[in-house]
Design a protein around this motif. Sequence first.
Motif, PDB file in Angstrom:
ATOM      1  N   LEU A 143       0.824  -1.201   0.000  1.00  0.00           N
ATOM      2  CA  LEU A 143       0.000   0.000   0.000  1.00  0.00           C
ATOM      3  C   LEU A 143       0.867   1.264   0.000  1.00  0.00           C
ATOM      4  CD1 LEU A 143      -2.097  -2.155   0.801  1.00  0.00           C
ATOM      5  CD2 LEU A 143      -3.010  -0.530   2.472  1.00  0.00           C
ATOM      6  N   PRO A 144       0.348   2.345  -0.575  1.00  0.00           N
ATOM      7  CA  PRO A 144       1.085   3.606  -0.490  1.00  0.00           C
ATOM      8  C   PRO A 144       1.137   4.104   0.949  1.00  0.00           C
ATOM      9  CG  PRO A 144      -1.103   3.959  -1.405  1.00  0.00           C
ATOM     10  CD  PRO A 144      -0.917   2.472  -1.311  1.00  0.00           C
ATOM     11  N   ASP A 176      -3.525  -4.198  -7.387  1.00  0.00           N
ATOM     12  CA  ASP A 176      -3.034  -2.846  -7.128  1.00  0.00           C
ATOM     13  C   ASP A 176      -4.175  -2.036  -6.515  1.00  0.00           C
ATOM     14  OD1 ASP A 176      -1.799  -0.157  -9.310  1.00  0.00           O
ATOM     15  OD2 ASP A 176      -1.986  -0.295  -7.130  1.00  0.00           O
ATOM     16  N   VAL A 177      -4.029  -1.657  -5.246  1.00  0.00           N
ATOM     17  CA  VAL A 177      -5.080  -0.904  -4.562  1.00  0.00           C
ATOM     18  C   VAL A 177      -4.655   0.541  -4.296  1.00  0.00           C
ATOM     19  CG1 VAL A 177      -6.085  -2.947  -3.480  1.00  0.00           C
ATOM     20  CG2 VAL A 177      -4.271  -1.696  -2.295  1.00  0.00           C
ATOM     21  N   SER A 178      -3.576   0.976  -4.915  1.00  0.00           N
ATOM     22  CA  SER A 178      -3.037   2.303  -4.611  1.00  0.00           C
ATOM     23  C   SER A 178      -4.040   3.419  -4.870  1.00  0.00           C
ATOM     24  CB  SER A 178      -1.758   2.555  -5.404  1.00  0.00           C
ATOM     25  OG  SER A 178      -1.996   2.454  -6.799  1.00  0.00           O
ATOM     26  N   SER A 179      -4.856   3.270  -5.916  1.00  0.00           N
ATOM     27  CA  SER A 179      -5.799   4.336  -6.257  1.00  0.00           C
ATOM     28  C   SER A 179      -6.814   4.591  -5.151  1.00  0.00           C
ATOM     29  CB  SER A 179      -6.528   3.998  -7.563  1.00  0.00           C
ATOM     30  OG  SER A 179      -7.314   2.823  -7.413  1.00  0.00           O
ATOM     31  N   LEU A 180      -7.045   3.596  -4.303  1.00  0.00           N
ATOM     32  CA  LEU A 180      -8.007   3.773  -3.210  1.00  0.00           C
ATOM     33  C   LEU A 180      -7.532   4.790  -2.196  1.00  0.00           C
ATOM     34  CD1 LEU A 180      -8.854   0.022  -2.431  1.00  0.00           C
ATOM     35  CD2 LEU A 180     -10.069   1.588  -3.963  1.00  0.00           C
ATOM     36  N   PHE A 181      -6.217   5.009  -2.141  1.00  0.00           N
ATOM     37  CA  PHE A 181      -5.639   5.846  -1.096  1.00  0.00           C
ATOM     38  C   PHE A 181      -5.029   7.132  -1.648  1.00  0.00           C
ATOM     39  CE2 PHE A 181      -5.590   1.452   0.317  1.00  0.00           C
ATOM     40  CZ  PHE A 181      -6.234   1.554   1.544  1.00  0.00           C
ATOM     41  N   LEU A 187      -1.168  11.111  -2.071  1.00  0.00           N
ATOM     42  CA  LEU A 187      -1.635  10.314  -0.939  1.00  0.00           C
ATOM     43  C   LEU A 187      -2.694  11.069  -0.147  1.00  0.00           C
ATOM     44  CD1 LEU A 187      -0.992   7.608   0.606  1.00  0.00           C
ATOM     45  CD2 LEU A 187       0.411   9.006   2.142  1.00  0.00           C
ATOM     46  N   ASN A 188      -3.816  10.420   0.093  1.00  0.00           N
ATOM     47  CA  ASN A 188      -4.901  11.006   0.873  1.00  0.00           C
ATOM     48  C   ASN A 188      -4.670  10.690   2.347  1.00  0.00           C
ATOM     49  OD1 ASN A 188      -7.279  11.885   2.003  1.00  0.00           O
ATOM     50  ND2 ASN A 188      -8.615  10.877   0.515  1.00  0.00           N
ATOM     51  N   ARG A 189      -4.059  11.610   3.052  1.00  0.00           N
ATOM     52  CA  ARG A 189      -3.679  11.389   4.447  1.00  0.00           C
ATOM     53  C   ARG A 189      -4.880  11.161   5.347  1.00  0.00           C
ATOM     54  NH1 ARG A 189       1.627  13.184   5.730  1.00  0.00           N
ATOM     55  NH2 ARG A 189       0.938  13.635   7.870  1.00  0.00           N
ATOM     56  N   SER A 190      -6.042  11.620   4.929  1.00  0.00           N
ATOM     57  CA  SER A 190      -7.231  11.481   5.773  1.00  0.00           C
ATOM     58  C   SER A 190      -7.692  10.037   5.889  1.00  0.00           C
ATOM     59  CB  SER A 190      -8.373  12.333   5.220  1.00  0.00           C
ATOM     60  OG  SER A 190      -8.869  11.813   3.996  1.00  0.00           O
ATOM     61  N   LEU A 191      -7.153   9.137   5.039  1.00  0.00           N
ATOM     62  CA  LEU A 191      -7.559   7.727   5.068  1.00  0.00           C
ATOM     63  C   LEU A 191      -6.640   6.870   5.932  1.00  0.00           C
ATOM     64  CD1 LEU A 191      -8.530   7.214   1.321  1.00  0.00           C
ATOM     65  CD2 LEU A 191     -10.072   7.494   3.274  1.00  0.00           C
TER      66      LEU A 191
END
Length: 258
Positions: A143-144, A176-181, A187-191
């Motif tokens: 994960l990112p 690849d699940v990187s787009s979820l985050f 990078l969406n830090r809120s997640l």
Amino acid sequence: MPVPQAGDWWLARHLDRLVQVEAGGVDLLLIGDSITQNFEKTGPAPDEVFYPAWEEFFAPHHALNLGYSGDQTQNVLWRLRHGEVDGLAPKDVVLLIGTNNTVAKPNGTLEQSAEQVTAGVEAVVDELQERLPESKILLVEILPSGISATKSAKDAAVNAALRARYKASEEVRCLDVSSLFLKDGVLNRSLFYDPRMKTPQEPLHPDTVGQRRLAKAISEALYGPSGTASGKGRGRTAPRHALQSSDAADGAVNPGAV
């Protein structure tokens, strides 16, 4: 080289998993580090309520959680060679491992090169294929995170190498699940809950929303959109050692370790 983690909690969890393995009836295995183990957490709210996602997406498929906080590839190898899949024949195995190998850990374990980490993940996959020849493996890519640009680059190199390695495989698929985050490619830090901990840390562990996104993506990769239905068999009961906070089980989550 397969080695166990140091710490009484780790061995106690291993022994508990052996009891559950002996009970059998497992159709789905999730193997990994604390991102996988976190599915047992029931709090604290609102950031670390992960068990409902486990109940919704995985429990109906007779799932067993083999995630251990802080685990590296060599620790997973040790567990596999010491009974954690003996006698099982799951239809599917979900593997998410490697992020702890690309950073140095407070216990003195040195970071590894992308090539070493890739070899470690491949060794785990090989071990799983030898011990569970009828199982399909879903290899979730690292994960990112927001630990460092160096780690992110190394993680990306590992993911790319594994994707190429298993591109033609009928038994192993990469996810690849990187787009979820990410949000707008950043990078969406809120997640992630790490920045909101009492002692803030860089993003590494998905929060309640991020973890549910991860669970949903894994479920859909395995079973399609209809796989989220809760009527496909009995789920496991709540874990006997459900974690209540990020400070449970093995002490505070190690900075840069998952």
